[in-house]
Scaffold this motif. Structure first.
Motif, PDB file in Angstrom:
ATOM      1  N   GLN B  62       0.839  -1.201   0.000  1.00 41.98           N
ATOM      2  CA  GLN B  62       0.000   0.000   0.000  1.00 41.98           C
ATOM      3  C   GLN B  62       0.874   1.251   0.000  1.00 41.98           C
ATOM      4  O   GLN B  62       0.380   2.349   0.206  1.00 41.98           O
ATOM      5  CB  GLN B  62      -0.903   0.001   1.257  1.00 41.98           C
ATOM      6  N   GLY B  63       2.181   1.053  -0.151  1.00 43.58           N
ATOM      7  CA  GLY B  63       3.087   2.197  -0.137  1.00 43.58           C
ATOM      8  C   GLY B  63       3.458   2.596   1.280  1.00 43.58           C
ATOM      9  O   GLY B  63       3.198   1.876   2.246  1.00 43.58           O
ATOM     10  N   PHE B  64       4.084   3.751   1.377  1.00 37.45           N
ATOM     11  CA  PHE B  64       4.598   4.230   2.667  1.00 37.45           C
ATOM     12  C   PHE B  64       3.934   5.550   3.020  1.00 37.45           C
ATOM     13  O   PHE B  64       3.426   6.262   2.155  1.00 37.45           O
ATOM     14  CB  PHE B  64       6.121   4.430   2.581  1.00 37.45           C
ATOM     15  N   ASP B  65       4.003   5.859   4.304  1.00 38.71           N
ATOM     16  CA  ASP B  65       3.512   7.139   4.768  1.00 38.71           C
ATOM     17  C   ASP B  65       4.645   8.170   4.605  1.00 38.71           C
ATOM     18  O   ASP B  65       5.779   7.909   5.033  1.00 38.71           O
ATOM     19  CB  ASP B  65       3.116   7.010   6.249  1.00 38.71           C
ATOM     20  N   PRO B  66       4.361   9.324   3.998  1.00 38.45           N
ATOM     21  CA  PRO B  66       5.463  10.277   3.737  1.00 38.45           C
ATOM     22  C   PRO B  66       6.119  10.784   5.027  1.00 38.45           C
ATOM     23  O   PRO B  66       7.332  10.988   5.062  1.00 38.45           O
ATOM     24  CB  PRO B  66       4.785  11.415   2.964  1.00 38.45           C
ATOM     25  N   ASP B  67       5.335  10.973   6.058  1.00 39.00           N
ATOM     26  CA  ASP B  67       5.922  11.465   7.315  1.00 39.00           C
ATOM     27  C   ASP B  67       6.807  10.397   7.946  1.00 39.00           C
ATOM     28  O   ASP B  67       7.861  10.699   8.520  1.00 39.00           O
ATOM     29  CB  ASP B  67       4.817  11.879   8.299  1.00 39.00           C
ATOM     30  N   LEU B  69       8.448   8.148   6.270  1.00 34.15           N
ATOM     31  CA  LEU B  69       9.691   8.129   5.482  1.00 34.15           C
ATOM     32  C   LEU B  69      10.617   9.275   5.898  1.00 34.15           C
ATOM     33  O   LEU B  69      11.836   9.100   5.976  1.00 34.15           O
ATOM     34  CB  LEU B  69       9.379   8.228   3.984  1.00 34.15           C
ATOM     35  N   ASP B  70      10.028  10.432   6.175  1.00 29.29           N
ATOM     36  CA  ASP B  70      10.844  11.565   6.652  1.00 29.29           C
ATOM     37  C   ASP B  70      11.551  11.203   7.956  1.00 29.29           C
ATOM     38  O   ASP B  70      12.748  11.452   8.119  1.00 29.29           O
ATOM     39  CB  ASP B  70       9.957  12.802   6.902  1.00 29.29           C
ATOM     40  N   TYR B  72      12.187   8.261   9.096  1.00 28.60           N
ATOM     41  CA  TYR B  72      13.157   7.188   8.817  1.00 28.60           C
ATOM     42  C   TYR B  72      14.452   7.795   8.268  1.00 28.60           C
ATOM     43  O   TYR B  72      15.550   7.448   8.696  1.00 28.60           O
ATOM     44  CB  TYR B  72      12.534   6.218   7.810  1.00 28.60           C
ATOM     45  N   GLN B  73      14.308   8.725   7.358  1.00 29.75           N
ATOM     46  CA  GLN B  73      15.490   9.341   6.756  1.00 29.75           C
ATOM     47  C   GLN B  73      16.311  10.095   7.796  1.00 29.75           C
ATOM     48  O   GLN B  73      17.539  10.137   7.717  1.00 29.75           O
ATOM     49  CB  GLN B  73      15.067  10.295   5.635  1.00 29.75           C
ATOM     50  N   GLY B  75      16.631   9.159  10.753  1.00 31.18           N
ATOM     51  CA  GLY B  75      17.120   8.177  11.722  1.00 31.18           C
ATOM     52  C   GLY B  75      16.285   8.139  12.992  1.00 31.18           C
ATOM     53  O   GLY B  75      16.749   7.661  14.031  1.00 31.18           O
TER      54      GLY B  75
END
Lengths: 766, 77
Positions: B62-67, B69-70, B72-73, B75
């Motif tokens: 279903q894809g990822f949540d943009p927040d 991913l932020d 995660y990036q 750390g």
């Protein structure tokens, strides 16, 4: 391997493109996945300015082309360890100590130091290692700059994977054909094993072809998943492809199953070939390959009589001591059976007249003959260097309209091993600057100890990368590279097909990540040659390349997924073949000119050393990874916790080894550690070694190289004369003598590495 | 029983039996056909966690949540 995604023009024209509905706040882009080299058309979904989902294309002809690596891409490129800013080495080489600098600061220093090296040692003292599919936006700009400054020393992994195949195919008929999967009636896989998550479109094409009744013949020592689905599986001895293909020719010629009219009208050297083939009666071939002679004959008859057939490109023949002869025999089979440039066979497509191709961008004509002659490795192993390939200039111009055709980037390369020797101070002249872009050279070529020595002997090393690979750890500068989500792409299928595909930019790159276009543009400026990359940005460069279509790049990308000229078959009837004779050269005039045997031949393995009684093959790609990449992605690593070798149950039993044991694979060059999987699908005496293992979570710096010293298969890949193809100088990776001994688990080993089960033993060996 | 026949003989019999069952399965008309179909399906189906053909990563994507991913990036997760 580049993406030879073959397509049916009629299917494209009649495809009903229906965009799937998306939730509110989501925009979509039509893109091409560059996570691996197969280049699937996909759709990216974008929310809040970043790609949140990668899904398969809305275009029905590309519908099923997606794999796990593409799906995980939004997270993989958002990894916290991604390099986001230029880094300059501050400690000694390989110390793992860096400081952040600006792009301007980095490029100014790199340009000045490169100019100093060129002034001191000559332009040939600079080597570059890359490939267009890892970097995507290079488009020949690197070669263009190199050619203008007078440097012939460009190397690439394509030297042992598809690029060399293209160059060797030219020896026979002047171009590299692409199989017409949509209409073929028989597919021959030579060791190649496309799967749902590796080479996905090819896997889909093979399944579709089988569903409509096409035959599948698989030659593979292991019982792969394709072997299990094949009509005929020939479990040949590792590295005996050439002997097998001679056996096929023996049957086809003796039983007169070849296309006599084509052979008499369009080929040269048939009687010499027949004489050579007579050295390989089926009894001898059976002994050399270990296969049943009746099955060999049956497979050959199917190929020759139930066609049109195709022999798709295979990386397996690319990586053998008999590579040139193996690739030549495949092209000879295609030709004498009449499968060249016919529907369902192998098409010679040429350049698309509306697109400025990458070879034109590269401008090989500006590199002087004197500098071309300095190309490393061309003296002893010239087949894919300028020395051999410029012999096609006149013929290529006659048939394809331009002198140079750098198909799959593989036709004007230096030889990797010779380049690393020169870098290590053991060549004809010094090489003191080394750039690698989207490439992990320590682990991508044979003889890692030599490459490490070579890197330590450099005055300047520059890496353009997304992550801190073992090779990047040895650099002076590591510059942050963008990903396919963050750039547009004009994908010309590496010059292999007369089509281009178009990919829209989906999001802005993070931090200061830049494309290879920007890298080369800034380098050209920093060495005082800004005129070499005159375009303002990537989009205007693409507009220049597609101008003859009457559209801008963006307009073209909005109008279609793929831009192509409708293929015409048997084009050789108008202009002949792009060989010096204009014919299909079964006996190669170019090889003869260069002092090599003009006919294919088989070099048998050297005698096995008692110390190293097993044979290993490597180069295997695992589904969750692409070459040395993606081991940082937790979801992919969960599928392959540790590097894993395969042995047959009998072999493992004789050695007292059991599933999940840690073992050491050793030979004269080095050793690696791995866990053991026991596979019923493996023949006795053969070891499968996975390619490209390192562990990004391990310590950086030259002492550990994030585990490359423990796990990288390139430490076992020899490049001494017995293990090099004579004509190309590429290494033999399919049958390297070795031994396997039990080892202690490394301190960093996963506690859950062993997943052995009785059922797993029976699965195919991939 | 197993001592009476070589491994090759047993493998051959197993292969013949499987082929017979596969033929019945594809016919899928009688009770025996359906039984064969069910049996074969059971022994050849891999659990989803090891079946790349039915990988949950793909099936359930279903894809990822943009927040997320932020974070995660950065750390943070």
């Amino acid at each position: 391997m580049p993406a030879p995604v073959p397509f049916d023009p009629e299917a494209i024209v009649s495809a009903e493109y229906k965009e799937r509905p998306v939730p509110e706040g989501v925009t979509t882009k039509r893109t091409i996945c560059a996570t691996c080299d197969i280049a699937c058309n996909v759709v990216t979904e974008v929310r809040k300015g970043r790609v949140t989902r990668v899904r398969s294309s809305d275009n029905p002809i590309f519908r099923d082309n997606i794999c796990m690596k593409g799906i995980i891409a939004p997270k993989a490129y958002a990894h916290p360890n991604r390099i986001l800013h230029p880094l300059k080495r501050v400690g000694e080489r390989g110390s793992g100590e860096w400081e952040q600098v600006s792009w301007d600061e980095a490029m100014t220093d790199i340009g000045a130091r490169l100019n100093t090296i060129i002034d001191q040692y000559g332009p040939e003292a600079w080597a570059v290692s890359t490939s267009q599919w890892n970097t995507a936006t290079d488009h020949g700009l690197g070669r263009r700059i190199m050619n203008h400054v007078g440097n012939p020393n460009w190397i690439s992994g394509v030297a042992l994977c598809a690029g060399n195949t293209a160059a060797i195919n030219k020896l026979t008929y002047g171009w590299f054909p692409i199989g017409d999967f949509n209409n073929t009636k028989c597919i021959v896989l030579i060791g190649h094993n496309p799967r749902r998550h590796s080479w996905t479109p090819i896997y889909n094409y093979i399944r579709s072809a089988q569903a409509r009744g096409a035959k599948l013949i698989v030659m593979d020592p292991r019982r792969s998943s394709n072997a299990e689905r094949a009509d005929i599986w020939l479990p040949l001895k590792v590295g005996s492809d050439v002997a097998m293909l001679f056996g096929w020719l023996k049957v086809i010629i003796d039983e007169e199953l070849y296309d006599k009219e084509f052979v008499s009208k369009w080929t040269l050297g048939f009687s010499d070939l027949r004489q050579r083939v007579n050295d390989y009666p089926l009894e001898r071939v059976a002994k050399l390959t270990g296969c049943d002679p009746e099955m060999i004959a049956k497979a050959a008859r199917i190929y020759a009589t139930q066609g049109p057939s195709i022999i798709p490109w295979t990386p397996i023949t690319d990586m053998q001591r008999n590579s040139t002869s193996g690739i030549r025999l495949q092209s000879i089979l295609r030709a004498i059976c009449g499968y060249i440039d016919v529907p369902g066979g192998e098409t010679l497509q040429g350049f698309n007249p509306d697109i400025i191709n990458e070879t034109e961008i590269e401008m090989h004509h500006v590199l002087s003959d004197e500098q071309k002659a300095k190309q490393l490795g061309s003296d002893a192993h010239p087949a894919f260097t300028y020395r051999a390939q410029t012999k096609f200039n006149e013929a290529t111009k006659r048939v394809y309209g331009q002198e140079y055709a750098n198909l799959v980037m593989g036709c004007y390369m230096a030889t990797p091993s010779a380049t690393f020797r020169a870098m290590a101070g053991k060549g004809p002249y010094p090489v003191k600057a080394f750039f690698f872009l989207g490439n992990n050279p320590l682990m991508s070529y044979a003889n890692m100890p030599l490459i490490l020595e070579a890197m330590q002997n450099q005055d300047l090393i520059v890496a353009h990368e997304q992550f801190m690979t073992p090779s990047a750890q040895m650099a002076d500068y590591v510059l942050p590279g963008d990903s396919w989500l963050e750039r547009p792409w004009l994908h010309d299928l590496f010059g292999w097909m007369s089509a281009v595909r178009l990919s829209e930019k989906s999001m802005e790159p993070p931090g200061e990540c830049l494309s290879t276009f920007e890298f080369w543009k800034r380098l050209a400026t920093s060495i005082g040659r800004p005129e070499l990359v005159p375009w303002d940005d990537l989009e205007s460069f693409y507009d220049y390349r597609v101008a003859k279509t009457g559209m801008t790049f963006n307009q073209l990308a909005e109008s279609t997924d793929i831009y192509f000229a409708k293929p015409e078959f048997r084009q050789y009837e108008k202009k002949g073949f792009a060989t010096p004779s204009g014919k299909v050269e079964l006996k190669s005039s170019v090889l003869e000119d260069l002092g090599f045997d003009p006919l294919p031949y088989f070099r048998e393995d050297p005698e096995l050393d008692d110390q190293y009684p097993l044979l290993m093959f490597t180069g295997v790609r695992e589904d969750g990874f692409f070459q040395t990449a993606f081991r940082h992605v937790p979801e992919m690593r969960a599928r392959h916790l540790e590097p894993e070798i395969y042995l047959s149950p009998k072999q493992a039993g004789e050695m007292g080894l059991k599933e999940g044991d840690w073992v050491s694979v050793q030979n004269q060059l080095g050793e690696i550690k791995a866990t053991l999987a026991i596979k019923d699908a493996m023949p006795d005496g053969l070891v499968r070694v996975p390619h490209g293992w390192w562990k990004p979570e391990m310590e950086q710096g030259k002492a550990c190289l994030s585990g490359a010293h423990d796990y990288a298969d390139s430490q076992l890949c020899r490049d001494d004369d017995d293990f090099l193809d004579r004509e190309q100088g590429i290494p033999h990776l399919k049958g390297i003598p070795c031994r396997v001994v039990k080892a202690d688990a490394p301190a960093t080993a996963s506690q859950t590495a062993s997943v052995g089960s009785k059922k797993r033993v029976l699965e195919p060996a991939e | 029983m197993s001592g009476l026949f070589s491994k090759e003989t047993r493998d051959e019999w197993a292969a013949k039996a499987t082929m017979w069952m596969a033929a019945r399965s594809s016919r899928n008309t009688t009770f025996v056909d359906r039984l064969c179909r069910r049996l074969l399906n059971r022994v050849t189906t891999r659990p989803p966690e090891t079946d790349f053909m039915r990988d949950p990563l793909i099936d359930n994507d279903q894809g990822f949540d943009p927040d997320e991913l932020d974070r995660y990036q950065r750390g943070e997760s």
